[in-house]
Design a protein around this motif. Structure first.
Motif, mmCIF file in Angstrom:
data_model
loop_
_atom_site.group_PDB
_atom_site.id
_atom_site.type_symbol
_atom_site.label_atom_id
_atom_site.label_comp_id
_atom_site.label_asym_id
_atom_site.label_seq_id
_atom_site.Cartn_x
_atom_site.Cartn_y
_atom_site.Cartn_z
ATOM 1 N N LEU A 28 33.876 -4.626 -21.653
ATOM 2 C CA LEU A 28 33.916 -3.180 -21.417
ATOM 3 C C LEU A 28 34.116 -3.012 -19.805
ATOM 4 N N LEU A 29 35.019 -2.343 -19.391
ATOM 5 C CA LEU A 29 35.534 -2.109 -18.086
ATOM 6 C C LEU A 29 35.128 -0.816 -17.902
ATOM 7 N N VAL A 30 34.440 -0.765 -16.507
ATOM 8 C CA VAL A 30 34.041 0.659 -15.892
ATOM 9 C C VAL A 30 34.934 0.669 -14.567
ATOM 10 N N MET A 31 35.635 2.093 -14.590
ATOM 11 C CA MET A 31 36.358 2.518 -13.476
ATOM 12 C C MET A 31 35.913 3.676 -13.048
ATOM 13 N N GLY A 32 34.963 3.491 -12.035
ATOM 14 C CA GLY A 32 34.392 4.628 -11.482
ATOM 15 C C GLY A 32 34.483 4.667 -9.701
ATOM 16 N N ASP A 33 33.496 5.670 -9.158
ATOM 17 C CA ASP A 33 33.432 5.803 -7.625
ATOM 18 C C ASP A 33 32.040 5.038 -7.065
ATOM 19 N N SER A 34 31.682 5.694 -6.181
ATOM 20 C CA SER A 34 30.261 5.259 -5.628
ATOM 21 C C SER A 34 28.963 5.817 -6.639
ATOM 22 N N LEU A 35 29.265 6.637 -7.636
ATOM 23 C CA LEU A 35 28.175 7.027 -8.594
ATOM 24 C C LEU A 35 27.950 5.718 -9.507
ATOM 25 N N SER A 36 29.109 5.061 -9.662
ATOM 26 C CA SER A 36 29.165 3.875 -10.736
ATOM 27 C C SER A 36 29.149 2.615 -9.788
ATOM 28 N N LEU A 86 35.735 8.922 -12.986
ATOM 29 C CA LEU A 86 36.451 9.515 -11.651
ATOM 30 C C LEU A 86 36.461 11.024 -11.722
ATOM 31 N N GLY A 87 36.824 11.292 -10.319
ATOM 32 C CA GLY A 87 37.021 12.993 -10.087
ATOM 33 C C GLY A 87 36.112 13.654 -9.060
ATOM 34 N N ALA A 88 34.899 12.895 -8.826
ATOM 35 C CA ALA A 88 33.957 13.511 -7.998
ATOM 36 C C ALA A 88 34.730 13.573 -6.386
ATOM 37 N N ASN A 89 35.157 12.510 -6.209
ATOM 38 C CA ASN A 89 35.665 12.829 -4.840
ATOM 39 C C ASN A 89 36.820 13.619 -4.733
ATOM 40 N N ASP A 90 37.554 13.636 -5.820
ATOM 41 C CA ASP A 90 38.814 14.819 -5.820
ATOM 42 C C ASP A 90 38.201 15.959 -5.503
ATOM 43 N N GLY A 91 37.020 16.335 -6.371
ATOM 44 C CA GLY A 91 36.546 17.563 -6.217
ATOM 45 C C GLY A 91 35.992 18.004 -5.045
ATOM 46 N N LEU A 92 35.244 17.044 -4.418
ATOM 47 C CA LEU A 92 34.621 17.324 -3.185
ATOM 48 C C LEU A 92 35.530 17.330 -1.991
ATOM 49 N N ARG A 93 36.704 16.917 -2.135
ATOM 50 C CA ARG A 93 37.857 17.167 -1.155
ATOM 51 C C ARG A 93 38.763 18.137 -1.492
ATOM 52 N N ALA A 124 42.605 -0.231 -26.186
ATOM 53 C CA ALA A 124 41.295 -0.362 -25.690
ATOM 54 C C ALA A 124 40.707 1.259 -26.209
ATOM 55 N N GLY A 125 39.498 1.268 -26.502
ATOM 56 C CA GLY A 125 38.711 2.566 -26.597
ATOM 57 C C GLY A 125 38.401 3.019 -25.275
ATOM 58 N N VAL A 126 38.543 4.238 -25.013
ATOM 59 C CA VAL A 126 38.016 5.294 -23.867
ATOM 60 C C VAL A 126 37.027 6.022 -23.941
ATOM 61 N N LEU A 127 36.040 5.980 -22.901
ATOM 62 C CA LEU A 127 35.167 6.876 -22.743
ATOM 63 C C LEU A 127 35.503 7.602 -21.498
ATOM 64 N N LEU A 128 35.709 8.927 -21.556
ATOM 65 C CA LEU A 128 35.843 9.799 -20.461
ATOM 66 C C LEU A 128 34.666 10.299 -19.969
ATOM 67 N N VAL A 129 34.210 10.119 -18.504
ATOM 68 C CA VAL A 129 33.071 10.743 -18.149
ATOM 69 C C VAL A 129 33.239 11.828 -17.147
ATOM 70 N N GLY A 130 32.683 13.182 -17.528
ATOM 71 C CA GLY A 130 33.077 13.994 -16.501
ATOM 72 C C GLY A 130 32.110 14.284 -15.336
ATOM 73 N N MET A 131 32.431 15.337 -14.521
ATOM 74 C CA MET A 131 31.742 15.734 -13.393
ATOM 75 C C MET A 131 31.679 17.007 -13.127
ATOM 76 N N ARG A 132 30.755 17.766 -12.400
ATOM 77 C CA ARG A 132 31.059 19.068 -12.144
ATOM 78 C C ARG A 132 30.724 19.180 -10.455
ATOM 79 N N MET A 133 31.313 20.341 -10.075
ATOM 80 C CA MET A 133 31.308 20.631 -8.410
ATOM 81 C C MET A 133 30.342 21.593 -8.311
ATOM 82 N N PRO A 134 29.700 21.602 -7.130
ATOM 83 C CA PRO A 134 28.904 22.786 -6.394
ATOM 84 C C PRO A 134 29.597 24.103 -6.492
ATOM 85 N N PRO A 135 28.917 25.262 -6.576
ATOM 86 C CA PRO A 135 29.379 26.410 -6.428
ATOM 87 C C PRO A 135 30.221 26.955 -5.203
#
Length: 223
Positions: free
Chosen positions: A35-43, A104-111, A134-145
């Motif tokens: 199982l391979l995890v591709m993430g950012d600082s949260l991971s 991934l995506g949190a840093n895209d959104g914050l920038r 490979a099977g894929v699990l996509l993990v989402g994120m939300r941005m502050p208002p």
């Protein structure tokens, strides 16, 4: 029609790029599944020891309850979807994963980076992973208002669009179990504490279960 054509061209381009990673042969019975995890600082476990983050805890959980599975954490603090897109093929070739978690995506959104670029980057990662089986699990994120309703709405919807298009399961919001608990975050109010990591592990683990059973495209998780 124009939108459908656009998605078709995007998928064709994704698969063409992924040709560099040849499909992995079916593993022998004694070969560990990966199982391979591709993430950012949260991971990546920002602000804590490597063995304290949710990905490391997931590895320990699978070692106990899913013998034969190993977890590779290829997450990098500060990573954007562009960085993940540039690394995905080498990581797939190196580890030959059975399951890929894309968080991934949190840093895209914050920038405030363009949604269309994030869509293209994540699509390339999903398409390349599927191309090697490979099977894929996509993990989402939300941005502050404070980023504005239009941007935050399109940002959140992007994950659902990709999950639907590629027919992969979606965990809509990685931080959902702790989002309203200020004590679960470090002083920067962005990164979860050590004590919150087990809750994140359990959140992801539940969404992963069908993929660990070998289902490449289970029904996606909605809220």
């Amino acid at each position: 029609m124009q939108c459908a054509i656009g998605w078709g061209l995007l998928l064709a381009a994704t698969l063409a790029v992924a040709q560099a990673a040849e499909p992995a042969a079916a593993p022998a019975a004694e070969t560990p599944r990966t199982l391979l995890v591709m993430g950012d600082s949260l991971s990546a476990g920002y602000g804590m020891a490597a063995d304290e983050g949710w990905v490391a805890l997931l590895g320990e959980d699978l070692a106990r309850n899913r013998p034969g599975w190993r977890v590779i954490n290829a997450s990098i603090s500060g990573e954007t979807s562009a960085g993940g897109s540039s690394r995905i093929v080498p990581e797939l070739m190196r580890h030959r994963p059975d399951v890929v978690v894309i968080a991934l995506g949190a840093n895209d959104g914050l920038r405030g980076l363009p949604i269309r670029e994030m869509r293209r980057n994540l699509a390339r990662m999903i398409g390349a992973s599927q191309h090697v089986g490979a099977g894929v699990l996509l993990v989402g994120m939300r941005m502050p208002p404070n980023l504005g309703g239009d941007y935050t709405g399109r940002f959140e919807a992007l994950y659902r669009e990709l999950a639907d298009f590629f027919e992969v399961p979606l965990l809509p919001f990685l931080l959902e179990p702790i989002a309203l608990d200020r004590q679960a975050f470090q002083d920067d109010n962005l990164h979860p504490t050590v004590q919150a990591q087990a809750r994140l592990r359990d959140h992801v683990r539940a969404a992963l279960e069908p993929l660990l059973d070998g289902d490449r495209a289970p029904p996606r998780r909605d809220e």
